[in-house]
Design a protein around this motif. Structure first.
Motif, PDB file in Angstrom:
ATOM      1  N   ILE A  40      -0.034 -25.010 -21.899  1.00  0.00           N
ATOM      2  CA  ILE A  40      -0.029 -25.690 -20.773  1.00  0.00           C
ATOM      3  C   ILE A  40      -0.741 -25.027 -19.635  1.00  0.00           C
ATOM      4  O   ILE A  40      -1.495 -26.078 -19.038  1.00  0.00           O
ATOM      5  CB  ILE A  40       1.570 -25.593 -20.247  1.00  0.00           C
ATOM      6  N   ALA A  41      -1.264 -23.720 -19.450  1.00  0.00           N
ATOM      7  CA  ALA A  41      -2.288 -23.260 -18.436  1.00  0.00           C
ATOM      8  C   ALA A  41      -3.309 -23.619 -18.883  1.00  0.00           C
ATOM      9  O   ALA A  41      -4.341 -24.127 -17.951  1.00  0.00           O
ATOM     10  CB  ALA A  41      -1.794 -21.768 -18.584  1.00  0.00           C
ATOM     11  N   VAL A  42      -3.945 -23.528 -20.150  1.00  0.00           N
ATOM     12  CA  VAL A  42      -5.286 -23.557 -20.470  1.00  0.00           C
ATOM     13  C   VAL A  42      -5.540 -25.079 -20.374  1.00  0.00           C
ATOM     14  O   VAL A  42      -6.684 -25.808 -20.020  1.00  0.00           O
ATOM     15  CB  VAL A  42      -5.490 -23.042 -21.808  1.00  0.00           C
ATOM     16  N   PHE A  66      -4.163 -27.720 -18.557  1.00  0.00           N
ATOM     17  CA  PHE A  66      -4.327 -27.829 -17.286  1.00  0.00           C
ATOM     18  C   PHE A  66      -5.593 -27.552 -16.677  1.00  0.00           C
ATOM     19  O   PHE A  66      -6.176 -28.195 -15.951  1.00  0.00           O
ATOM     20  CB  PHE A  66      -3.066 -27.452 -16.359  1.00  0.00           C
ATOM     21  N   THR A  67      -5.931 -26.351 -17.093  1.00  0.00           N
ATOM     22  CA  THR A  67      -7.246 -25.768 -16.422  1.00  0.00           C
ATOM     23  C   THR A  67      -8.392 -26.732 -17.004  1.00  0.00           C
ATOM     24  O   THR A  67      -9.311 -26.975 -16.064  1.00  0.00           O
ATOM     25  CB  THR A  67      -7.602 -24.359 -16.812  1.00  0.00           C
ATOM     26  N   TYR A 127      -8.518 -29.841 -15.332  1.00  0.00           N
ATOM     27  CA  TYR A 127      -8.815 -29.781 -13.792  1.00  0.00           C
ATOM     28  C   TYR A 127     -10.582 -29.573 -13.792  1.00  0.00           C
ATOM     29  O   TYR A 127     -11.149 -30.038 -12.807  1.00  0.00           O
ATOM     30  CB  TYR A 127      -8.195 -28.415 -13.074  1.00  0.00           C
ATOM     31  N   LYS A 151     -12.585 -34.404  -8.691  1.00  0.00           N
ATOM     32  CA  LYS A 151     -12.298 -32.942  -8.270  1.00  0.00           C
ATOM     33  C   LYS A 151     -12.816 -31.736  -8.825  1.00  0.00           C
ATOM     34  O   LYS A 151     -12.657 -30.675  -8.562  1.00  0.00           O
ATOM     35  CB  LYS A 151     -10.833 -32.874  -7.769  1.00  0.00           C
ATOM     36  N   ASP A 153       2.304 -31.035 -12.277  1.00  0.00           N
ATOM     37  CA  ASP A 153       1.373 -32.075 -12.689  1.00  0.00           C
ATOM     38  C   ASP A 153       1.315 -33.365 -12.175  1.00  0.00           C
ATOM     39  O   ASP A 153       1.950 -34.227 -12.824  1.00  0.00           O
ATOM     40  CB  ASP A 153       1.434 -31.979 -14.233  1.00  0.00           C
ATOM     41  N   ARG A 193      -3.782 -29.443  -6.361  1.00  0.00           N
ATOM     42  CA  ARG A 193      -4.348 -28.758  -7.726  1.00  0.00           C
ATOM     43  C   ARG A 193      -4.322 -27.093  -7.647  1.00  0.00           C
ATOM     44  O   ARG A 193      -4.112 -26.898  -8.580  1.00  0.00           O
ATOM     45  CB  ARG A 193      -5.794 -29.066  -8.068  1.00  0.00           C
ATOM     46  N   LEU A 196      -1.014 -26.277  -8.916  1.00  0.00           N
ATOM     47  CA  LEU A 196      -0.890 -26.358 -10.316  1.00  0.00           C
ATOM     48  C   LEU A 196      -1.564 -24.981 -11.069  1.00  0.00           C
ATOM     49  O   LEU A 196      -0.983 -24.267 -11.722  1.00  0.00           O
ATOM     50  CB  LEU A 196      -1.528 -27.473 -10.869  1.00  0.00           C
ATOM     51  N   MET A 197      -2.576 -24.901 -10.527  1.00  0.00           N
ATOM     52  CA  MET A 197      -3.338 -23.579 -10.933  1.00  0.00           C
ATOM     53  C   MET A 197      -2.646 -22.331 -10.655  1.00  0.00           C
ATOM     54  O   MET A 197      -2.532 -21.415 -11.531  1.00  0.00           O
ATOM     55  CB  MET A 197      -4.860 -23.508 -10.366  1.00  0.00           C
ATOM     56  N   SER A 236      -0.303 -22.022 -13.350  1.00  0.00           N
ATOM     57  CA  SER A 236      -0.585 -21.627 -14.407  1.00  0.00           C
ATOM     58  C   SER A 236      -1.005 -20.110 -14.460  1.00  0.00           C
ATOM     59  O   SER A 236      -0.814 -19.608 -15.532  1.00  0.00           O
ATOM     60  CB  SER A 236      -1.975 -22.498 -14.499  1.00  0.00           C
TER      61      SER A 236
END
Lengths: 413, 401
Positions: free
Chosen positions: A230-232, A234-235, A238, A244, B359, B365, B368-369, B372
């Protein structure tokens, strides 16, 4: 003989916990999935139809001796199915006694109990029960809602009855989307596997020789694999964001592109005259990036087990490094590469989270696993969802069978 | 003659790729530290490298010893001033430029040493070139997303929107500004509760997995019984079962039984998926322990259970450690089952909470980061501390992912 028996008995005792949990949580659900795929079960059917009973006090300002009206509302929760043998119980206040109550109901020791044979679908009725306030009535302690009325009933449970149909399979096979999804799934699994293997082989070759900082690089190369998906994901989302995100802005600032690219929202791009599935390509890149460490580890382990004298002998014969790679290293790695290919392919075939988190299955990246989710929770149809899952199962079985026939056998095993 | 043309071509090609990689890294370092514009003008790289290759070639032919390198370095810097570098740079960025060009020249000299220059060997230079650049490339593609995740989590909303390419760590913020996203995620989004749930579920999963798989693995590794080979091979087949095939029926069954929306549902599903892997990894290790040790204890009158507790387990601490870590990571990272089963916020694990709470286009953002980062850091820390065990375990168990 007795000794052996004892040993076997001990072994079975030790294995029982494992076998039973695997049976309950893995094998039984697989069976359940096949079962469901032959039933037209909607998400709403999971809640069995049941009686809903509500009570409401209709009289105000009660004095001892007054009549009290309590309205009971009886309802069948299901819009489609009848319920049978409805039994209702409700504790009523000790300060009141019944005067006029509905047919089928009786009061015993402050307990109201009713029995009905059948409520039709959509059954919804209000019945007024008449009570009388006793002489010892205390308004402060009177609360008709002090206990919730309870109801139990029998209903035909679609999950456990023995009616089966093939309608789910008909439905999903008639959808054009399904064929498209199968194609996407195969493209995705195949190329993501190839990508991960190529990156893995390169990374392993890089770290084959000992050098300063090798341990550091080996640890670093495993990062994408051990980090939470989930972290990677989302990164990446992004970074690739059209407005953005870093990548688009960086490319724009340096005038590589004149307008933002929708990395995760471009189904087709015209590339030399044919439609290139751009977003699928990005997702495949992500998968290769995330899963190459596994291939890397295995291939590195195998590389270091190749006997050094093979290289020495070929050195004497004047082989170049590139020839050595193609004629010694690669054939030695073939077994592990074939094993990794099949494992990675199957796991990619089964992958759900990665695509779901990156694109949600949009822009031409809907694989069968994402379709299962969509059928179940977007279209609320558990039946078709499980039939797609069965499809996944069958395709996988066919693939594994073919691979068994044609793949080179692993030398190690 | 043809050899010279080849050589020139390869100098040109290598220099383009090497310079491009180094320039991107140099730029990223520069914007990371000094918060300023790019140093390099990328569209001029082709022209620059052509001129560089011409000079390189010419100087190497005139001067055939090590001194040539100094000339090439000076010329490369001079050329870069005219073609490659933005004019509005500050004094610190000059340091970066010089280090980029030192690295660039050192690398090209490695590919084309003064010694082998006259009899150019394509293969030798090509392999060196490939190796160096791949190492840079791999490190870059791995570090960059994690670095960006980290840096974005420290930024304020305004900075992020104004300049999304800003990679600098904002050291000049006060401490509370520096960690403002983390504080917001913890206070506004109930993150500690998610973390607590994740921790509980992960530890319980590890405990149950070990408790079930150690006796099972020992039985498969050491005891003789009918069906032993079937069990080891069926473990491998369970690896292949897609989670999505399990999730729909389990959803249905758990809904009917009424424990779908609870941590308990995860605590029975996670071990079921990890036990086969754990069993497979452990039995491989148990087989490697010399049987004579156990045999002598058995002869001395120790029971099987005693043997396991006194001999096998103490000898397999590294394996148990690696299995525990591996299972912990699976449970900690797991998303699908948590996503399907949990509805109530109070039961959310971190991945589930991140997905629902953060999310969202409305949520900044950097939150979210920050979330993470907080889910990644424990895993990476554990990984770094126990890397040796984990790598061993990963390869030994041919592990799922």
């Amino acid at each position: 003989m007795f000794n052996l028996n004892k040993e076997a008995k001990l072994a079975y005792t030790m294995l029982i916990p494992t076998i039973s949990i695997v049976f309950l949580i893995i094998l039984f659900p697989i069976f359940g999935n096949f079962w469901l795929s032959f039933k037209e079960v909607k998400l709403g059917d999971l809640r069995a139809p049941q009686p809903i009973i509500k009570e409401k006090l209709k009289t105000k300002d009660i004095e001892p001796g007054d009549d009290i009206l309590i309205e009971y509302r009886f309802k069948n929760s299901s819009q489609k199915k009848p319920i049978f043998n409805i039994e209702i119980t409700d504790k009523i206040s000790k300060f009141i006694s019944p005067v006029e109550i509905a047919e089928g109901c009786s009061v015993n020791n402050n307990l109201l109990s009713c029995y009905f044979e059948e409520w039709k679908p959509k059954y919804n009725e209000k019945i007024i029960f008449k009570f009388k306030a006793n002489d010892n009535f205390e308004i402060d302690n009177f609360n008709p809602k002090e206990s919730k009325p309870r109801g139990v009933a029998d209903a035909d449970n679609i999950l456990t009855n023995l009616k089966f149909s093939l309608k789910n399979f008909q439905k999903i096979l008639q959808k054009n989307e399904t064929i498209e999804n199968i194609k996407v799934t195969f493209l995705y699994s195949f190329f993501a596997t190839i990508g991960a293997l190529l990156l893995g082989i390169s990374a392993a070759l890089l770290l084959e020789k000992n050098f300063l900082g090798k341990g550091f690089f080996r640890g670093l190369f495993l990062f994408p694999f051990v980090s939470p998906v989930i972290a990677v994901a989302f990164t990446w989302v992004y970074i690739l964001d059209p407005f953005k995100g870093f990548l688009n802005n960086y490319l724009l600032n340096n005038e590589f592109i004149s307008e933002p690219i929708f990395f995760l929202g471009l189904k087709k791009v015209d590339f030399l005259g044919f439609d290139f599935p751009f977003t699928l390509f990005i997702v495949i890149l992500f998968e290769s990036w995330r899963y190459f460490p596994l291939a890397f580890l295995f291939i590195l382990a195998r590389l270091q087990a190749i006997p050094k004298d093979l290289y020495e002998a070929s050195d004497i014969d004047g082989a170049t490094r590139i020839q050595q790679f193609f004629y010694i290293t690669l054939p030695q790695l073939l077994g592990v590469i074939s094993l990794l290919f099949i494992l990675r392919f199957i796991w990619n075939f089964n992958k759900f989270e990665d695509i779901f988190l990156l694109t949600g299955g949009n822009a031409g990246t809907r694989t069968l696993t994402v379709q299962v989710y969509d059928e179940a929770f977007a279209l609320s149809n558990m039946g078709t969802a499980s039939s797609v899952a069965v499809l996944i199962f069958i395709l996988l079985a066919i693939f594994v069978f073919i691979h068994q026939k044609i793949a080179p056998k692993d030398i190690e095993e | 003659m043809t050899n010279n043309i080849y050589q020139f071509f390869f100098i040109y090609l290598y220099s383009i790729i090497t310079l491009f990689l180094l320039a991107v890294i140099g730029d990223f370092v520069s914007i990371s530290i000094f918060l300023s514009k790019n140093i390099f003008i990328y569209k001029n790289i082709f022209l620059y490298c052509f001129l560089y290759a011409v000079c390189f070639f010419a100087i190497r032919i005139i001067i055939t010893n090590q001194v040539s390198n100094i000339f090439i370095f000076i010329i490369s810097l001079a050329l870069s001033y005219f073609f490659l570098i933005n004019k509005e740079i500050n004094a610190y960025q000059i340091l970066i430029i010089i280090s980029v060009f030192i690295a660039f020249n050192l690398l090209l000299q490695k590919y084309f040493t003064a010694k082998n220059f006259s009899n150019f060997l394509f293969e030798v230079s090509f392999l060196k070139f490939l190796k160096t650049n791949s190492l840079i490339f791999f490190s870059f593609i791995i570090i960059f997303p994690f670095y960006l995740m980290f840096v974005s989590s420290l930024k304020s909303q305004m900075v992020l929107l104004q300049n999304p390419t800003d990679l600098s760590i904002p050291f000049f913020y006060s401490i509370s500004d520096f960690f403002s996203s983390y504080i917001a995620v913890i206070t506004q989004y109930n993150f500690l509760n998610f973390a607590l749930n994740s921790t509980i579920v992960s530890f319980v999963t590890v405990f149950i997995s070990l408790f079930f798989s150690i006796p099972g693995a020992y039985a498969v590794a050491r005891l003789r019984f009918a069906g032993r080979s079937k069990i080891s091979s069926s473990i491998l087949i369970i690896y292949m079962v897609p989670a999505i095939v399990l999730v729909i029926p389990l959803y249905v069954i758990f809904s009917q039984l009424g424990f779908r929306n609870s941590l308990f549902s995860l605590m029975i599903v996670y071990p079921a998926t990890t036990i086969p892997v754990a069993l497979y990894m452990l039995q491989g290790y148990f087989k490697g322990i010399p049987y004579e040790l156990e045999e002598s204890a058995l002869i001395d009158g120790c029971s099987r259970i005693g043997v396991i507790l006194r001999i096998t387990l103490p000898l397999s601490v590294p394996a148990i450690l690696s299995v525990s870590l591996y299972v912990f990571m699976i449970a900690w990272n797991e998303f699908l089952f948590a996503f399907m089963f949990l509805d109530n916020q109070e039961y959310f694990t971190i991945p589930r909470g991140l997905y629902t709470q953060l999310d969202d286009q409305e949520v900044p953002r950097q939150y979210l980061m920050a979330g993470s980062v907080m889910i990644t850091v424990p895993v990476l820390l554990l990984f770094f501390i126990f890397e040796r065990y984990l790598v061993g375990g990963l390869t030994a168990g041919s592990v799922k992912g």
